[in-house]
Design a protein around this motif. Structure first.
Motif, PDB file in Angstrom:
ATOM      1  N   LEU A 259       0.833  -1.206   0.000  1.00 51.85           N
ATOM      2  CA  LEU A 259       0.000   0.000   0.000  1.00 51.85           C
ATOM      3  C   LEU A 259       0.865   1.251   0.000  1.00 51.85           C
ATOM      4  O   LEU A 259       0.641   2.169  -0.806  1.00 51.85           O
ATOM      5  N   GLN A 260       1.840   1.300   0.895  1.00 49.63           N
ATOM      6  CA  GLN A 260       2.707   2.479   0.979  1.00 49.63           C
ATOM      7  C   GLN A 260       3.497   2.678  -0.315  1.00 49.63           C
ATOM      8  O   GLN A 260       3.655   3.811  -0.794  1.00 49.63           O
ATOM      9  N   ILE A 261       3.967   1.582  -0.901  1.00 44.51           N
ATOM     10  CA  ILE A 261       4.745   1.687  -2.143  1.00 44.51           C
ATOM     11  C   ILE A 261       3.863   2.205  -3.272  1.00 44.51           C
ATOM     12  O   ILE A 261       4.275   3.096  -4.042  1.00 44.51           O
ATOM     13  N   ALA A 262       2.659   1.667  -3.396  1.00 47.48           N
ATOM     14  CA  ALA A 262       1.761   2.094  -4.475  1.00 47.48           C
ATOM     15  C   ALA A 262       1.404   3.569  -4.348  1.00 47.48           C
ATOM     16  O   ALA A 262       1.436   4.320  -5.336  1.00 47.48           O
ATOM     17  N   VAL A 263       1.084   3.997  -3.143  1.00 49.31           N
ATOM     18  CA  VAL A 263       0.697   5.392  -2.942  1.00 49.31           C
ATOM     19  C   VAL A 263       1.864   6.332  -3.224  1.00 49.31           C
ATOM     20  O   VAL A 263       1.724   7.345  -3.929  1.00 49.31           O
ATOM     21  N   LEU A 266       3.150   6.176  -7.051  1.00 48.47           N
ATOM     22  CA  LEU A 266       2.213   6.669  -8.054  1.00 48.47           C
ATOM     23  C   LEU A 266       1.647   8.037  -7.683  1.00 48.47           C
ATOM     24  O   LEU A 266       1.970   9.049  -8.306  1.00 48.47           O
ATOM     25  N   ILE A 267       0.821   8.065  -6.653  1.00 43.77           N
ATOM     26  CA  ILE A 267       0.110   9.299  -6.315  1.00 43.77           C
ATOM     27  C   ILE A 267       1.082  10.397  -5.889  1.00 43.77           C
ATOM     28  O   ILE A 267       1.011  11.538  -6.379  1.00 43.77           O
ATOM     29  N   VAL A 268       2.000  10.072  -4.969  1.00 42.19           N
ATOM     30  CA  VAL A 268       2.946  11.089  -4.496  1.00 42.19           C
ATOM     31  C   VAL A 268       3.839  11.565  -5.637  1.00 42.19           C
ATOM     32  O   VAL A 268       4.108  12.764  -5.778  1.00 42.19           O
ATOM     33  N   THR A 269       4.299  10.630  -6.473  1.00 33.05           N
ATOM     34  CA  THR A 269       5.163  11.013  -7.595  1.00 33.05           C
ATOM     35  C   THR A 269       4.422  11.903  -8.583  1.00 33.05           C
ATOM     36  O   THR A 269       4.963  12.918  -9.054  1.00 33.05           O
ATOM     37  N   ILE A 622      11.688   8.992   0.659  1.00 34.05           N
ATOM     38  CA  ILE A 622      11.729   9.390   2.074  1.00 34.05           C
ATOM     39  C   ILE A 622      10.345   9.278   2.705  1.00 34.05           C
ATOM     40  O   ILE A 622      10.195   8.770   3.828  1.00 34.05           O
ATOM     41  N   ILE A 623       9.324   9.751   1.993  1.00 28.63           N
ATOM     42  CA  ILE A 623       7.958   9.655   2.520  1.00 28.63           C
ATOM     43  C   ILE A 623       7.577   8.193   2.761  1.00 28.63           C
ATOM     44  O   ILE A 623       7.001   7.839   3.800  1.00 28.63           O
ATOM     45  N   CYS A 624       7.905   7.323   1.792  1.00 29.88           N
ATOM     46  CA  CYS A 624       7.597   5.905   1.942  1.00 29.88           C
ATOM     47  C   CYS A 624       8.354   5.301   3.124  1.00 29.88           C
ATOM     48  O   CYS A 624       7.794   4.503   3.890  1.00 29.88           O
ATOM     49  N   TRP A 627       6.807   6.398   6.413  1.00 29.00           N
ATOM     50  CA  TRP A 627       5.469   5.833   6.535  1.00 29.00           C
ATOM     51  C   TRP A 627       5.553   4.354   6.953  1.00 29.00           C
ATOM     52  O   TRP A 627       4.876   3.919   7.892  1.00 29.00           O
ATOM     53  N   VAL A 628       6.387   3.568   6.252  1.00 26.81           N
ATOM     54  CA  VAL A 628       6.547   2.149   6.590  1.00 26.81           C
ATOM     55  C   VAL A 628       7.120   1.991   7.985  1.00 26.81           C
ATOM     56  O   VAL A 628       6.680   1.136   8.768  1.00 26.81           O
ATOM     57  N   ASP A 629       8.110   2.814   8.303  1.00 30.91           N
ATOM     58  CA  ASP A 629       8.712   2.733   9.634  1.00 30.91           C
ATOM     59  C   ASP A 629       7.716   3.140  10.717  1.00 30.91           C
ATOM     60  O   ASP A 629       7.728   2.589  11.829  1.00 30.91           O
TER      61      ASP A 629
END
Length: 719
Positions: A259-263, A266-269, A622-624, A627-629
């Protein structure tokens, strides 16, 4: 050029209407090239049909045992997996293939099994022991030299990749809890860590009474790892099994962090790329001059460092020990050069680049301001025509489909066996052509020819898709440039109108330009193949290595030059409806007429592309990561790296679109200035040109277009 002109019969006179040539005045350009592209694809379909009938994808999908039986097929349909019980010895005995970069020649001893060994099968118990798994050799015929062993054992879990079972290290992390306060004497139990120097602690195991366990006030945990691995494990297998362990951890992380990777990818980029484009409306000048300042600093630092290491001035060993440096040398393939001589050559190269950069920046100030204005207007185009950003993603989808086609058909070609192309070979022999007979007389030559034809067609198709995108984008931008304030020429779907024009009239021109690029790319692949096949010769002959490297460098330059020329040619085709040859001629003429502006544009585009390709993926990563951490998922760095990779490719798509928009506005601006006194040019670019800005409520007077001076554009005097 004569072929193109004869087939296209394009108009020789400039259209008397401003803006891109209307569809009513356009004709099909470079039709012969489009026919050649279609004929080539007929050959691609013929090869595809022949290869699908000859190849066997099961050779890729399933492995084989040591006697050549295909697992998962026929009588082994219930044994789809292939296990390699002596992988360590196979790699050791055939390490010559690994050393020379030919791992596909390694023959592994395999057995067909129902499933791979899992971690549960070889789980480490509480005492640190493991029960080995036995695999019986179902082909055993009491021939030890062939069958090797009757029963194989393993204690390593395996991961399945393409139905091949690859072992990795069997590890178990265990933690034991000890009580530190009160000590073992006070409680009256055995001191379990006395041999290690800790005379107080005692183990808190479940066998002790609850009233004793409840007395503990301070506890400590001691972690340990139990690892099982092959004692005969070679360095190569150690690398492979270690990579597999990391791969399994990587896959698990991807699954948990999808989920974090997809967001973020894609969306953040997407959000960051649009923010980047729109920010250039107001910050283009700051970004461009900041990057120019950084380039100045880097070049100056390179000059200073190379000057210091060149030891032109000696006697100050505190800064750099020139006395010692002059005794050292740089060696390569038996050729030795003093270090100071190497740095002196580097110093003069850096100094030349530094002087050229300073001179160009000082003399091209107006060109820099013009480029900044063009960049700002490019951001305006994206804002006013947002659907323009949909085109590259459609192109990406087409490119992915072409790649999947190449992979699928290429797999059939690669898995074909001797005799599978007998019909094709007989037809080639009957052609009475020397080259065709050479291809048909050897199965390997036939397969290599089919792979080469298939690969070249894929490269041509890739470049063709990109060319269609560029012509469509250029047509959209030119329509906006000349008619953005005209209600008469307004359209709700400018991208679709430009795409329709491209498909109806200019696919031949795209086929021509993409063919040139594909030829250069194919030649580079051939050179890379020659490079890999002549490693031994290059190790013993430095001249052969230098010649090959120089040829590869020249081919790289040729490919990039062709991409540069075809890019501008596509823009001229979109605006004027020209054939490729006439468009390329105009490209050369505008480069010669405005070399400084073309140089600055290319420099700024490169700087912006590099900056965008670094900052956007880095921020998304960095955002990912955080978020994951933040949700306590394992290995946030893996998720961040995957996000950066996907974000990088998406960012490059945005950057490529932005480059085409910049180049299109550049061509439109100078064409409008030379032919219509910049009547349609945005005010910011007019200001950079040094022209008077016409108030919005004043209708501009359009001068009559003169006879073309370069291509189909002609400067007119501005009074």
């Amino acid at each position: 050029m004569a072929i193109c002109e004869g087939l296209s019969a394009e108009p020789t006179a400039q259209s008397d209407k401003p803006g891109p040539r209307p569809a009513s005045e356009r004709v099909c350009t470079d039709l012969l090239c489009l026919i050649a592209f279609g004929v080539f694809w007929i050959g691609m379909f013929v090869i595809a049909g022949t290869s699908v009938a000859a190849g066997d994808l099961n050779a890729i999908k399933y492995g084989a045992d040591y006697r050549g039986n295909r697992c998962g097929v026929g009588e082994f349909a219930d044994r789809p997996k292939t296990m390699y019980p002596r992988l360590d010895l196979d790699l050791f005995e055939q390490n010559e293939f690994m050393r020379t970069g030919k791992p596909w020649l390694v023959k592994l001893y395999g057995l067909c099994v129902r499933r791979c060994v899992t971690e549960d099968d070889v789980a480490v118990d509480a005492e640190g022991n493991v029960r080995p798994v036995s695999i019986h050799n179902y082909l055993w015929q009491d021939m030890p030299r062939v069958d090797r062993q009757k029963v194989w054992t393993t204690v390593l879990p395996e991961v399945s990749l393409l139905n091949r079972c690859w072992p990795y290290a069997n590890e178990k992390l265990s933690t034991t809890t000890y009580c530190f306060e009160p000590d073992c004497d006070e409680v009256g139990v055995r001191c379990d860590l006395e041999d290690t120097g800790d005379k107080k602690s005692w183990q808190m195991n479940a066998t002790l009474p609850k009233k004793i366990l409840d007395q503990c006030e301070v506890a400590k945990d001691i972690a340990g790892t139990t690892t099982f691995y092959s004692l005969r494990q070679t360095i190569i297998q150690d690398y492979v099994t270690g990579w597999l362990s990391s791969f399994i951890s990587f896959v698990e992380t991807m699954n948990e962090s999808r989920l974090q990777i997809a967001v973020c990818a894609l969306i953040v980029t997407f959000a960051l790329c649009y923010l980047w484009v729109f920010s250039l409306r107001v910050a283009a000048r700051i970004v461009v001059y900041t990057m120019i300042g950084l380039m100045f600093a880097v070049l100056f630092a390179m000059v200073a460092i190379s000057f210091t290491y060149s030891c032109f001035i000696t006697g100050n060993d505190d800064l750099y020990n020139c006395t010692e440096a002059q005794t050292k040398s740089f060696s390569y393939n038996g050729v030795s050069v003093e270090n100071t001589d190497v740095f002196r050559v580097g110093f003069f190269i850096c100094l030349g680049l530094f002087i050229a950069f300073i001179v160009s920046m000082c003399t091209l100030g107006k060109a820099i301001e013009t480029c900044i204005a063009i960049v700002q207007e490019s951001s305006v185009v994206v804002g006013e025509v947002p659907t323009i950003m949909v085109v590259p993603f459609c192109a990406t989808t087409c490119s992915v489909l072409v790649f999947l086609y190449w992979t699928y058909i290429g797999a059939f070609i690669a898995t074909s066996q001797a005799g599978d192309y007998a019909d094709l070979q007989s037809r080639l022999r009957s052609s009475e052509n020397g080259i065709a007979e050479a291809i048909a007389n050897d199965d390997a030559n036939t397969r290599n020819f089919l792979l080469a034809y298939h690969t070249f067609g894929t490269l041509w198709s890739f470049s063709f898709v990109i060319g269609v995108v560029m012509v469509t984008l250029a047509g959209t931008v030119s329509q906006w440039f000349f008619f953005r304030n005209s209600a008469e020429h307004a359209t709700s779907f400018p991208v679709l109108v430009a795409l329709k024009t491209t498909v109806m009239f200019h696919l031949g021109t795209v086929a021509f330009g993409s063919l040139l690029i594909a030829i250069a790319q194919f030649l580079r692949i051939i050179l890379e193949y020659v490079d890999q096949r002549t490693k031994d010769l290059q190790e013993s002959n430095i001249f052969a290595r230098l010649v090959l490297k120089c040829v590869k460098c020249c081919m790289w330059c040729l490919e990039n030059c062709l991409k540069f020329i075809t890019g501008y040619s596509y823009i001229y085709t979109a605006i004027e409806g020209m054939s490729f040859c006439n468009a390329a001629r105009n490209t050369f003429l505008i480069i010669m007429k405005y070399p400084g502006q073309v140089y600055v544009n290319h420099l700024v585009q490169s700087v912006l592309k590099i900056l965008q390709s670094i900052t956007v993926p880095f921020i998304a990563g960095i955002i990912c990561y955080y978020w994951v951490d933040g949700v306590n998922q394992p290995n946030p760095m893996y998720a961040a790296l995957v996000t950066i990779v996907f974000s990088f490719f998406i960012t490059r798509i945005f950057a490529a679109v932005y480059e085409v928009i910049i180049e299109s506005i550049f061509i439109c601006s100078f064409r409008d200035r030379d032919m219509y006194n910049a009547a349609h040019t945005p005010d910011s670019i007019k200001k950079a040109f040094g022209l008077d800005i016409v108030p919005d409520d004043t209708e501009p007077t359009l001068p009559k277009a003169a006879e073309p001076q370069y291509g189909s554009v002609t400067p007119v005097s501005r009074t």
